[in-house]
Scaffold this motif. Structure first.
Motif, PDB file in Angstrom:
ATOM      1  N   SER A  83       0.816  -1.210   0.000  1.00  0.00           N
ATOM      2  CA  SER A  83       0.000   0.000   0.000  1.00  0.00           C
ATOM      3  C   SER A  83       0.848   1.258   0.000  1.00  0.00           C
ATOM      4  O   SER A  83       0.370   2.334  -0.369  1.00  0.00           O
ATOM      5  CB  SER A  83      -0.936   0.009   1.209  1.00  0.00           C
ATOM      6  N   ALA A  87       1.052   5.265  -6.707  1.00  0.00           N
ATOM      7  CA  ALA A  87       0.132   4.903  -7.788  1.00  0.00           C
ATOM      8  C   ALA A  87       0.822   5.075  -9.129  1.00  0.00           C
ATOM      9  O   ALA A  87       1.522   6.055  -9.365  1.00  0.00           O
ATOM     10  CB  ALA A  87      -1.111   5.788  -7.716  1.00  0.00           C
ATOM     11  N   TYR A  91      -3.244   1.386 -11.977  1.00  0.00           N
ATOM     12  CA  TYR A  91      -3.609   1.356 -10.555  1.00  0.00           C
ATOM     13  C   TYR A  91      -3.578   2.781 -10.016  1.00  0.00           C
ATOM     14  O   TYR A  91      -2.609   3.211  -9.379  1.00  0.00           O
ATOM     15  CB  TYR A  91      -2.653   0.455  -9.778  1.00  0.00           C
ATOM     16  N   THR A  92      -4.657   3.516 -10.288  1.00  0.00           N
ATOM     17  CA  THR A  92      -4.684   4.939  -9.948  1.00  0.00           C
ATOM     18  C   THR A  92      -4.773   5.189  -8.446  1.00  0.00           C
ATOM     19  O   THR A  92      -4.502   6.310  -7.997  1.00  0.00           O
ATOM     20  CB  THR A  92      -5.857   5.641 -10.651  1.00  0.00           C
ATOM     21  N   TYR A  93      -5.173   4.191  -7.676  1.00  0.00           N
ATOM     22  CA  TYR A  93      -5.162   4.300  -6.222  1.00  0.00           C
ATOM     23  C   TYR A  93      -3.943   3.590  -5.623  1.00  0.00           C
ATOM     24  O   TYR A  93      -3.837   3.441  -4.411  1.00  0.00           O
ATOM     25  CB  TYR A  93      -6.424   3.676  -5.610  1.00  0.00           C
ATOM     26  N   GLY A  94      -3.030   3.138  -6.469  1.00  0.00           N
ATOM     27  CA  GLY A  94      -1.932   2.336  -5.970  1.00  0.00           C
ATOM     28  C   GLY A  94      -2.442   0.958  -5.577  1.00  0.00           C
ATOM     29  O   GLY A  94      -3.406   0.441  -6.157  1.00  0.00           O
ATOM     30  N   LEU A  95      -1.818   0.365  -4.585  1.00  0.00           N
ATOM     31  CA  LEU A  95      -2.217  -0.970  -4.111  1.00  0.00           C
ATOM     32  C   LEU A  95      -2.759  -0.904  -2.683  1.00  0.00           C
ATOM     33  O   LEU A  95      -2.548  -1.807  -1.875  1.00  0.00           O
ATOM     34  CB  LEU A  95      -1.017  -1.922  -4.177  1.00  0.00           C
ATOM     35  N   ARG A  97      -5.676  -1.271  -1.552  1.00  0.00           N
ATOM     36  CA  ARG A  97      -6.660  -2.281  -1.164  1.00  0.00           C
ATOM     37  C   ARG A  97      -6.053  -3.665  -0.965  1.00  0.00           C
ATOM     38  O   ARG A  97      -6.778  -4.632  -0.726  1.00  0.00           O
ATOM     39  CB  ARG A  97      -7.788  -2.348  -2.197  1.00  0.00           C
ATOM     40  N   SER A  98      -4.732  -3.764  -1.050  1.00  0.00           N
ATOM     41  CA  SER A  98      -4.102  -5.060  -0.789  1.00  0.00           C
ATOM     42  C   SER A  98      -4.406  -5.528   0.636  1.00  0.00           C
ATOM     43  O   SER A  98      -4.557  -6.724   0.896  1.00  0.00           O
ATOM     44  CB  SER A  98      -2.591  -4.970  -1.005  1.00  0.00           C
TER      45      SER A  98
END
Length: 332
Positions: A83, A87, A91-95, A97-98
């Motif tokens: 996380s 971004a 993946y515009t929010y990055g990761l 939600r991992s």
């Protein structure tokens, strides 16, 4: 948008969101989680050996629960690293939600292990094997000490994270389970009632199922982009439309990117002659001050925009999503 449309995308403000501070917090979280993992992993290995020797399903159930605790901490550590990556690309929010995905995996593993151990526990309740109560009691008391230490370590980490909080609750559940196992060991030692061990094991199973369901429900809400617990979209819409000069609010969406990161978007219609910029700033202040939502995207248009005129059904957008909130003066 038309000539009078305005939008904004406010970043996450407030303490703890700066790059340097955030990095320091993540480093501290990793340190505390790693220490808790070492405590749990070391004791779990000992408990498996003792459980096999003592033929105790309660100890083996506790060890299996501790395995899920250890797995949840490992996943939390991985999620913290993922996380933190910037971004890029699609993946515009990055990761971010991992951690939600790992929470889903952790919840599912709790349910699967709970089902297996429940089956074993029922079998041993019907036909109880001989249990070495002294070993069960001693190991369970040691487990209480280890879980208290691990829970203390994890309490120092950021429990706003669904993963960290989930792992913390697992350790606390383990503490309760070890207390139940210690009681079962004492009963076996003093009375010879071997079924007490299986009963304690089934109690652990209930705790595992409870924690697993709670994790799946909480992480599922995030993945389905439901509104965060405690935020009612209809209430928010009514509050926004009550703001001066606002005629209508529709396409209102409230969701979580990940734990503690709430976003909101909406289409706002301002009464004729209203100041779109002032309205937008006022609504952002309401959302931030009353709901703690600082990541907002508001499309603000005048009510007399060309897109709003000529609509026979009176709707501004042909395919509005969700309920439409209108000011009383605007009518229906």
């Amino acid at each position: 948008m038309g000539a009078h449309a305005h939008g904004t995308d406010e970043g996450h403000g407030g303490p703890g969101h700066g790059g340097h501070t955030h990095g320091v917090v993540e480093h501290a979280d990793r340190r505390w989680l790693a220490l808790a993992l070492a405590l749990i992993g070391g004791f779990m290995a000992v408990e498996v050996i003792v459980g096999i020797v003592a033929r105790s399903v309660a100890l083996l159930s506790d060890a299996a629960h501790m395995l899920t605790d250890a797995a949840s901490i490992v996943l939390a550590l991985i999620a913290i690293r993922l996380s933190a990556r910037p971004a890029r690309g699609g993946y515009t929010y990055g990761l971010k939600r991992s951690e939600i995905l790992s929470a889903q995996a952790n919840g599912l593993s709790l349910l699967l292990l709970g089902g297996y151990l429940g089956y074993e526990g029922v079998g041993r309740l019907i036909d109880p094997p001989e249990v070495t109560g002294g070993l069960v009691l001693a190991t369970a008391l040691a487990g209480v000490v280890v879980n208290v230490a691990a829970a203390w370590c994890m309490s120092k980490a950021n429990r706003a994270s669904l993963n960290v909080e989930g792992a913390f609750q697992h350790v606390v559940n383990d503490l309760y389970a070890f207390i139940a196992t210690a009681v079962a060991g004492l009963v076996v030692v003093t009375t010879g009632f071997a079924r007490a061990d299986a009963i304690a094991g089934l109690l652990v199973v209930l705790l595992m199922v409870k924690a697993g369901v709670a994790l799946l429900r909480a992480s599922g809400r995030v993945l389905l982009e439901a509104a965060p617990t405690g935020v009612e979209p209809d209430e928010v819409g009514a509050r926004l439309v009550a703001h001066g000069q606002v005629a209508e609010v529709h396409d209102l969406h409230v969701w979580q990117i990940t734990s503690g990161e709430v976003s909101l978007s909406a289409h706002v219609l301002v009464a004729v002659g209203g100041d779109c910029h002032a309205v937008r700033e006022g609504l952002e202040a309401v959302l931030s001050g009353e709901y703690g939502i600082t990541h907002t995207t508001l499309q603000v248009d005048h009510l007399d925009e060309p897109a709003a005129r000529g609509r026979a059904d009176g709707e501004h957008c042909p395919t509005a999503h969700g309920p439409v909130h209108r000011a009383a003066s605007y009518g229906h």
